[in-house]
Structure formats: structure tokens, C-alpha cells
Design a protein around this motif. Structure first.
Motif, mmCIF file in Angstrom:
data_model
loop_
_atom_site.group_PDB
_atom_site.id
_atom_site.type_symbol
_atom_site.label_atom_id
_atom_site.label_comp_id
_atom_site.label_asym_id
_atom_site.label_seq_id
_atom_site.Cartn_x
_atom_site.Cartn_y
_atom_site.Cartn_z
ATOM 1 N N GLY A 94 111.025 61.590 63.806
ATOM 2 C CA GLY A 94 111.115 62.069 65.125
ATOM 3 C C GLY A 94 110.405 63.188 65.453
ATOM 4 N N GLY B 67 109.042 64.520 69.197
ATOM 5 C CA GLY B 67 109.542 65.892 69.575
ATOM 6 C C GLY B 67 108.693 66.831 70.107
ATOM 7 N N HIS C 93 104.517 72.614 63.549
ATOM 8 C CA HIS C 93 105.234 71.459 64.145
ATOM 9 C C HIS C 93 105.083 70.242 63.182
#
Length: 137
Positions: free
Chosen positions: A30, A34, A24
């Protein structure tokens, strides 16, 4: 068998270094929003007045290794692969308002104390930016 509701809510935490190691990309533009958006359906509303499951942020460590490395090795804030901006985004996100964080950075007491001060300052700046005029001094 019908699903049972636990008598106490199940809590969740967001591990910053582990999340990056798992793929991740919190360091990407962002990336924090997210990941928190992806977790929102599971965690529930965690902002002010919410009753979500987010109880803790393990944000006190940057990562020595890059996104998707599958290695959860800690580094001091700003010295690793994550940088400062994702920590600011995490601590300023409405879903994390008021949620405590744990610092897991390596090094002597002075280095850990500096990381705590950095994270507290990032959170304060975020609260000041979101507060109505005159609400924070």
C-alpha cells in the motif's frame, strides 16, 4: 499580499527512487497508494479528465539503497530495493493514468531497453484490467 494564481499550472512529478530515499516506503504494501493519496491534495485530481498537476513520473529506476537512506542511487527495475510490484501499483494507479514516465536506470542500452519494456508491460496490464470489456485489444 494576496496569493497570485500562476498563468500556467504548476506541474509536479513523482520521483520513485528519491521518494524511497527520503523515507516514503513505496515498497511496503500500500506504499504507492499511500504516497499518491498524501500528494493528492497538492496535485489535484490527475485521473482521466482531471486537471491535476502531476505531469511526470521519474519511475525508471529502482533504488540501490533502502527506505530512508537519503541516498538516491539508481538500479535496474527489479534489481534494487523497490521490486517490481510498486512500479506496477504506480503505473496502474488512476492518478497516473496517461502520465509519462522517464527511465533513469543505469547500464548499457540493452538493460535500459529491458526496463522500458517492463514498465510499458506493467502499464498495459493495468489499463487492460481497468478497461471495460472489449475496450482494449
Amino acid at each position: 499580499m494576496p496569493a497570485q494564481t500562476p498563468s500556467r499550472p504548476i506541474g509536479a512529478h513523482v520521483p520513485v527512487t528519491g521518494g524511497l530515499a527520503a523515507g516514503h516506503d513505496l515498497a511496503a504494501r500500500g506504499g504507492v497508494a499511500g504516497v499518491l493519496g498524501m500528494l493528492a491534495p497538492v496535485m489535484g485530481h490527475t485521473g482521466p479528465g482531471g486537471r491535476g498537476r502531476l505531469r511526470l513520473i521519474l519511475c525508471g529506476a529502482a533504488s540501490k539503497d533502502g527506505c530512508g537512506s537519503h541516498r538516491d542511487r539508481h538500479e535496474n527495475i527489479g534489481a534494487g530495493q523497490i521490486g517490481i510490484a510498486p512500479f506496477a501499483a504506480l503505473l496502474r494507479h488512476p492518478a497516473t493514468r496517461g502520465v509519462p514516465f522517464i527511465v533513469e536506470t543505469p547500464g548499457p542500452h540493452a538493460a535500459v531497453a529491458a526496463d522500458i519494456a517492463t514498465l510499458k508491460a506493467l502499464r498495459r496490464k493495468g489499463q487492460a484490467a481497468c478497461a471495460p470489456a472489449g475496450a482494449m485489444r
